[in-house]
Design an enzyme around this catalytic site. Structure first.
Site, PDB file in Angstrom:
ATOM      1  N   LYS A   3      -9.222   2.504  -1.849  1.00  0.00           N
ATOM      2  CA  LYS A   3      -9.694   1.846  -0.849  1.00  0.00           C
ATOM      3  C   LYS A   3     -10.962   2.383  -0.322  1.00  0.00           C
ATOM      4  CE  LYS A   3      -6.996   1.568   3.597  1.00  0.00           C
ATOM      5  NZ  LYS A   3      -5.762   2.137   4.237  1.00  0.00           N
ATOM      6  N   CYS A  63      -5.399  -2.817   2.171  1.00  0.00           N
ATOM      7  CA  CYS A  63      -5.328  -2.855   3.576  1.00  0.00           C
ATOM      8  C   CYS A  63      -6.472  -2.976   4.523  1.00  0.00           C
ATOM      9  CB  CYS A  63      -4.537  -1.910   4.229  1.00  0.00           C
ATOM     10  SG  CYS A  63      -3.611  -1.653   5.636  1.00  0.00           S
ATOM     11  N   GLU A 118       0.748  -1.188   0.168  1.00  0.00           N
ATOM     12  CA  GLU A 118      -0.083  -0.013   0.059  1.00  0.00           C
ATOM     13  C   GLU A 118       0.733   1.378   0.134  1.00  0.00           C
ATOM     14  OE1 GLU A 118      -2.230   0.178   3.724  1.00  0.00           O
ATOM     15  OE2 GLU A 118      -3.469   1.815   2.818  1.00  0.00           O
TER      16      GLU A 118
END
Lengths: 544, 544
Positions: free
Chosen positions: A113, A150, A41
């Site tokens: 994300k 994540c 990430e």
């Protein structure tokens, strides 16, 4: 199809360095016949950016480097890199935390994300707008992938059915058949974190009935240490192989067999204390070097805390980059000096002795008179500690060396440390360790031979700021104190027994000291430092 | 129908105190014939709670007090109080930021905040789950109300069509005809904030074509100062009346006429510097008193910064609770001492002089020898500053008095302050003021007579740590520096001119000092302190 896990160590906002790192690992992945290489990430920007994201020009600079990167990657390999993407709409936070699928000369797709962590050290809701995981499917050579970033996979309920997220985006979305799920992470280390990761990754793999690869950042950023330990699970959630801990690594596996393509199978399972040592050495090294420094120094008291910090410093930088000082007053017994000397000798470092007694006497003379003080008291203890801080900071001024702070978590919890005294320094190396963990590290360093003189480990802890002082004159026994610290601070539980009730009040009263503490390397689920944001002026401890 | 705006000052987590305050204001509202009394956001708990919300038992204790409060409120009046509500679902963050509509013996309705601020000092996404404003209509005596909590009304686009929220919940919801919109707030002060509030309140009033009342918290919590200045607008968004600034207040108006029911029409418009003075005096007073202390002290150098902090301290606590010290070395010219003495005399405080020269000489003697230093250098400047810090902290030890820190924002921005030296202290009173704002305050204190000797205002600033030192030897001229600080730090703009480009690099290199700074009273839109979260180890300043 062969896929590479590129577990890299970025430098925050050093886009050129990070780009070169990506190119180097991509080249190595290609040599290992990988067709897709996955990075952690935000690895092009570096992570945790904190409020650097205030500066739009930085994200512009990163975007420019991203375009250069796309041009420079070799042919015949797909590359997934993490970076911040500007939100071009006028509504919402200014960026997405994104991943970019690159192929020589172009960007094929951008992924955003959805879940934004805001607990502990995380602050993603400040500058990041939510994306939608359901848009994150993609295809390469007839294989179908789902990309998550994540936190996107962290909304699974725990065993009590709890989740801090009201909705799990993975459960909501239409389930398509995929060949592989990918997670790009920058997930900080703490003891027990690996289990949590394995749980959420295996939940995700089982939900989609697909194998899953988890690629984690390695390296340290201020207080936060990323441990790497990237891994692959099969469709049943069973771990197939892992990358190394606390160092860069590159592993390639075959999507058909899920077998590791590398000769080297990574490191064996390490025990907790060995992981702790590796974490702290990495944290120390990266903090000092990423701030552009190379040398460190500290005062060696003959006690356990400074002994362990000295060992960690030598571990990280070698004896040639570590300076050690003995700074005695009348209250330091000769044994302390002898033990410190012996340790310094074992570490192959000269121990420079500077008696601060004349300074202490002069200050007493002036201030006792000015303030009409007739008896020895707390003020005089603090003065000794502050002379040491001042002396060590003078050495910093002269040699551009970073002073390391030696307090542990149990001391910081109780305020058993002098603000502007032994709390001085650029980094609190063991500030998130209980006293027990400090002893465990000492024993680890003594595993092969007596590096740390045993008497340092055996003698009762003392600050030596007045005659015959012992820590246990002012504090509960360390085993009880450690437990209370773990329960109240790390686990955020309610105070139950007497020690915990006492500690709760002490924690509140001493918050003003920790507000001004240096960065503290985080190795537990919840440490003092930027991830624990307590107010000073309040009346909480009378309530609970 | 008559409605009261109860602008109160809570103490964080002191639920009994906050309850008594609510009862007192409710009683007073009733005496003024109010039928509904509205308190600020979270006023029963206090605000900003930061991570106190980790402790579930605290919220339980608050809920218990809320029940007691409902029983104890008088008959014939409705009460709207702000408090945290537990999220009883197992999904989502653990609490709602809520408002409770109470009537003698019962809670009629609970309202939940929808928009959660996460910028600057705010951290609501950490522990707070989103509610839905659309559920927040209620009726009393045939009048219909819509309740909003603080940030709920802040999603209106600015003049450039921008909003940090992807959606505005007020635009999304079904518009019903209401008699009054209510907003309960805990909105921190900064210059220019009132205009922003008036903009969002009037946008909301116009959208619903209804009058609107805005009830804001007053008082300070650590770095954050709430200014009150609650107000009412009509259905066209025009301000009808305002409550006082920086003090508690109670105003009652009639919903039919929107006329203020009070004899006292509140304070007149104040100028910016007068607001600044009031803000800092309140911030200082509340921080010291809410931490349980009553006395403060500081070193008076004969310069402008310490002079202004001394005036603010006397303003807040009276001369009997303020101690002043002169701490000269060989580098302090006699004029500095004379000016400090004169100011102390004007403030009716004895100035105690402690020459730190003998201490400084002794330290030089010991450390110059130990470190083989032959020339005067930066180290010696820092040592003088640190002896002062140590001396003032010794006084704290002896008398339980809080040392006040005197650095300003322009100094902190450039790192022109000694860590563990003049940065020592419990609170940085003027740490968010540019040098110009410090001068403005000095002139304000001199409005009626020469309280601060004019020469303190006129002479060139100097740290007096080496012979003939002037701030401008090391720093850009203060007017240029101030502007650069405002643009880069407060307004978060990109660096354009030479001074700003220089400052950007300096800001990054000196972050380690501010990481360890005491709490800084926030009076600008973006100050150093907990609302500005910068990393230390990075390579950002080479990019922008």
């Amino acid at each position: 199809m062969r896929i590479a896990l590129a577990q890299t160590n970025s430098i925050l906002a050093n886009f050129k360095f990070n780009k070169e790192k990506i190119l180097e690992f991509t080249q190595r992945a290609k040599e290992k016949k990988a067709e897709l290489v996955v990075f952690p990430e935000a690895n092009l920007f570096g992570y945790h950016p904190f409020d650097l994201l205030e500066r739009e020009s930085l994200v512009s600079a990163q975007e420019k480097i991203l375009k250069e990167l796309a041009k420079e990657i070799p042919k015949d390999i797909y590359v997934l890199v993490g970076a911040f993407e500007k939100n071009e709409s006028r509504k919402g936070r200014p960026y997405y935390n994104a991943a970019f699928l690159l192929q020589k000369g172009k960007c094929l797709k951008v992924f955003r994300k959805e879940l934004l962590p805001t607990g502990d050290v995380f602050d993603e809701a400040r500058f990041i707008e939510k994306g939608q995981v359901k848009n994150n499917y993609f295809k390469i050579k007839n294989k179908k992938f789902l990309l998550t970033i994540c936190e996107d996979i962290w909304a699974w309920e725990d065993k009590k059915g709890k989740s801090i997220y009201a909705e799990n985006p993975l459960k909501k979305m239409k389930k398509e058949k995929v060949d592989l799920i990918i997670n790009m992470s920058a997930s900080p280390f703490f003891s027990g974190k690996l289990k949590q990761r394995e749980y959420v990754v295996s939940q995700t793999a089982k939900h989609f009935k697909a194998p899953m690869v988890y690629v984690n950042m390695v390296g340290a950023q201020d207080e936060i240490i990323y441990d790497g330990q990237s891994f692959l699970v099969d469709a049943k959630g069973k771990v197939q192989f892992s990358c190394r801990s606390f160092e860069e690594d590159l592993n390639v596996f075959d999507l058909n067999s899920l077998e590791d393509w590398n000769a080297d199978k990574g490191t064996l399972k390490e025990n907790e204390t060995e992981q702790l040592r590796k974490a702290l050495v990495l944290g120390l090294k990266d903090f000092v070097q990423k701030t552009g420094m190379s040398k460190v120094h500290l005062g060696l008291s003959g006690g356990i805390d400074s002994a362990v910090v000295a060992c960690l410093a030598v571990d990280a930088f070698g004896p040639q980059n570590v300076r050690l000082f003995a700074l005695p007053t009348e209250f330091n017994v000769s044994e302390s000096f002898e033990l410190a000397s012996k340790l310094a000798k074992n570490l192959r470092i000269d121990l420079q002795t500077i008696s601060i007694q004349p300074i202490y006497e002069k200050i007493r003379e002036v201030l006792d008179k000015a303030f009409e003080v007739r008896q020895f008291q707390l003020m005089h203890e603090n003065i000794q500690s502050r002379i040491r801080g001042m002396t060590m900071m003078a050495y910093s001024n002269l040699h551009g060396s970073m002073l390391l702070t030696t307090g542990n978590k149990s001391e910081y919890a109780t305020g058993y440390a002098t603000l502007y005294g032994d709390m001085c320094g650029g980094l609190a190396v063991i500030g998130d360790l209980t006293k027990k963990q400090v002893y465990d590290l000492a024993k680890l360093y003594n595993k092969e031979y007596e590096l740390i003189p045993l008497r340092i480990i055996d003698r009762p802890p003392t600050a030596e700021l007045r005659p015959n002082q012992k820590d246990q004159d002012s504090l509960p026994e360390y085993d009880k104190l450690d437990q209370a610290v773990v329960r109240l601070v790390e686990e955020r539980k309610e105070a139950k027994n007497e020690t915990e009730k006492w500690l709760l009040g002490v924690l509140d009263r001493t918050e003003f000291k920790r507000w001004q503490a240096p960065p503290i390397l985080k190795i537990s689920e919840h440490s003092f430092g930027r991830g624990r944001r307590y107010p000073i002026a309040h009346k909480a401890s009378s309530k609970s």
